[in-house]
Scaffold this motif. Structure first.
Motif, PDB file in Angstrom:
ATOM      1  N   ARG A  90      -1.431   0.239  -0.754  1.00  0.00           N
ATOM      2  CA  ARG A  90      -2.476   0.964  -0.370  1.00  0.00           C
ATOM      3  C   ARG A  90      -3.291   1.182  -1.419  1.00  0.00           C
ATOM      4  NH1 ARG A  90       1.093   6.749  -0.479  1.00  0.00           N
ATOM      5  NH2 ARG A  90       2.211   6.350  -2.526  1.00  0.00           N
TER       6      ARG A  90
ATOM      7  N   ASN B  20      -3.828  -6.168   5.968  1.00  0.00           N
ATOM      8  CA  ASN B  20      -4.620  -5.259   5.352  1.00  0.00           C
ATOM      9  C   ASN B  20      -5.810  -4.912   6.021  1.00  0.00           C
ATOM     10  OD1 ASN B  20      -2.687  -5.282   3.133  1.00  0.00           O
ATOM     11  ND2 ASN B  20      -3.999  -6.240   1.868  1.00  0.00           N
TER      12      ASN B  20
ATOM     13  N   THR C 118      -6.284  -0.839  -0.344  1.00  0.00           N
ATOM     14  CA  THR C 118      -6.992  -0.497   0.838  1.00  0.00           C
ATOM     15  C   THR C 118      -7.584   0.881   0.815  1.00  0.00           C
ATOM     16  OG1 THR C 118      -4.753   0.215   1.969  1.00  0.00           O
ATOM     17  CG2 THR C 118      -5.711  -2.101   2.344  1.00  0.00           C
TER      18      THR C 118
ATOM     19  N   ARG D  72      -8.835  -7.190   0.817  1.00  0.00           N
ATOM     20  CA  ARG D  72      -8.659  -5.923   1.364  1.00  0.00           C
ATOM     21  C   ARG D  72      -8.567  -6.247   3.041  1.00  0.00           C
ATOM     22  NH1 ARG D  72     -10.819  -1.181  -0.732  1.00  0.00           N
ATOM     23  NH2 ARG D  72     -12.267  -0.577   1.000  1.00  0.00           N
TER      24      ARG D  72
ATOM     25  N   ALA E  36      -0.318  -7.138  -0.329  1.00  0.00           N
ATOM     26  CA  ALA E  36      -0.224  -6.998   0.951  1.00  0.00           C
ATOM     27  C   ALA E  36       0.300  -5.633   1.409  1.00  0.00           C
ATOM     28  CB  ALA E  36       0.366  -8.164   1.716  1.00  0.00           C
ATOM     29  N   GLY E  37      -0.422  -4.829   2.177  1.00  0.00           N
ATOM     30  CA  GLY E  37       0.333  -3.771   2.353  1.00  0.00           C
ATOM     31  C   GLY E  37       0.348  -2.623   1.175  1.00  0.00           C
TER      32      GLY E  37
END
Length: 426
Positions: free
Chosen positions: A350, A407, A353, A402, A347-348
């Motif tokens: 980068r 996200n 994502t 993602r 989660a979160g």
């Protein structure tokens, strides 16, 4: 009749002018070779050379897995064929035993071998050209002090015309100019040392910069991120907070990532894990601080406004959530919160994502392995799911990760997973 003769003659004259220009461009800043060896391989110089060879991660390319260090023979796959690394031990026939420090410097600075051949830029002389003569001499002294191993160098297996020295000379004329590192008087000593290491021996731009169709790094795009050819891992941008930029990190956290391979913010995997394992964990505190200083001060690229990604459909979300629950949640948490530095949060994250899903898919396929370092000698690893999940299932779980827990990133399908798995891009 006269016109028909003049046209070929003009073409020949133009070809001669171009050949002369290519020749001159390939001889820029090339000093005459020294006839007498002047470098004394003292114990102190040898120790310095060993340290610098670590900083340049030389052994990684010049050693076959399980083979004798620096004896060469490792296959380096490129889009143009295979290049085999050369023997750097002081063997007289097959290594650098007959080289002097001036010839070694020419290879580092000009990309030219002892016998005059142009070297392929898989040996990153496009970065090493910034290395000082003193540091080159130290590396040469270290390599000359290794045990000699007579191991024949394998001929490259490159496609035509890339196997031609003429084609290579043309490439160099277009994309390579010898350079020297020039300190910036407006910057601190730490920044300048970091710039020297990152831009020179560290050759970080070789991976973290996009390349053109001929394999050269794109002009003006340094550190903007790029897909590593053939390996098909994405080296994220070092000058973007959305990717791998560290401008907002504490200096100590950047140093720790390079030294240990894991921080509360991030962990390294894939090709970067090998860099930490073989190279940066051995750098001293001053050099780590310098690199961190330089990376934190890289000019940040302005991110273009991106459209809001379309979330995965209900069926994909349900399939991905089920796969995550059964295979991932035990380590990464039901909410993707992770477990400290042992199991990174999703989660979160980068790295999860990134615009390109390549790295996440690679990790699911091949497993995720942090480097073993002095500060983290027994890192946790993630098993590969290549033989457990099909392309459809991997696409679903990656799309779910993602887009779960706030996200937001693009989804992907089975075809994209197949292309990544088969090294055909994303």
């Amino acid at each position: 009749m006269r016109r028909m003769v003049m046209i070929p003659g003009g073409a020949l004259a133009l070809a001669a002018v171009c050949a002369a220009a290519v020749h001159q461009l390939n001889r820029i800043d090339e000093a005459p070779l020294e006839a007498v060896e002047t470098v004394q391989a003292t114990p102190g110089l040898i120790r310095k050379g060993e340290y610098l060879a670590r900083a340049g991660n030389c052994m990684a390319c010049h050693t076959v897995p399980g083979g004798v260090p620096f004896a060469g023979g490792r296959a380096i796959e490129t889009p143009f064929g295979i290049i085999y690394s050369t023997n750097l031990t002081p063997a007289g026939k097959t290594g650098i035993g007959s080289w002097n420090s001036s010839e070694f410097w020419r290879a580092m600075h000009n990309g030219r071998a002892r016998d005059g051949r142009w070297l392929y830029p898989a040996f990153p002389y496009t970065s090493y050209t910034r290395v000082t003569r003193g540091d080159s001499d130290a590396i040469w002294a270290y390599l000359r002090n290794l045990a000699a191993v007579e191991q024949e160098n394998r001929p490259h297996a490159l496609d035509f015309p890339f196997s031609s020295q003429i084609a290579l000379a043309g490439w160099r004329a277009l994309f390579f100019r010898p350079g020297r590192f020039e300190p910036d008087p407006r910057k601190s000593a730490d920044w300048n040392r970091g710039a020297y290491l990152v831009e020179g021996l560290g050759h970080c731009a070789a991976c973290h910069t996009p390349r053109n169709i001929l394999g050269a790094t794109r002009e003006g795009a340094a550190f903007r991120g790029g897909l590593i050819p053939v390996q098909n891992w994405y080296a994220p941008a070092l000058n973007s907070a959305r990717e791998a930029g560290v401008a907002q990190w504490r200096l100590e956290d950047v140093e720790r990532l390079l030294k240990v391979g894991v921080t509360p913010h991030a962990s390294v995997s894939g090709p970067m894990a090998e860099v930490v394992f073989r190279s940066t964990q051995y750098l001293d505190g001053d050099d780590l601080r310098s690199i961190a200083t330089y990376l934190r001060e890289l000019p940040q690229q302005q991110a273009a406004a991106a459209p809001e990604p379309k979330p995965p459909g209900e069926a994909v979300t349900a399939l991905g959530a089920g796969i995550y629950r059964d295979n991932c949640a035990q380590c990464h948490g039901e909410r993707g919160q992770g477990d400290g530095e042992s199991f990174p949060a999703l989660a979160g994250n980068r790295a999860v994502t990134l615009d390109s899903p390549t790295n996440v898919v690679r990790i699911v396929l091949q497993g995720g392995y942090m480097p073993a370092t002095a500060g983290n000698p027994r890192p946790q690893g993630m098993p590969p799911f290549l033989h457990v999940l099909g392309d459809k299932e991997i696409a679903a779980v990656v799309s779910y990760i993602r887009n779960a827990w706030d996200n937001r990133a693009s989804t992907l399908d089975a075809t994209q997973v197949y292309r990544i798995r088969e090294r055909r891009g994303s």
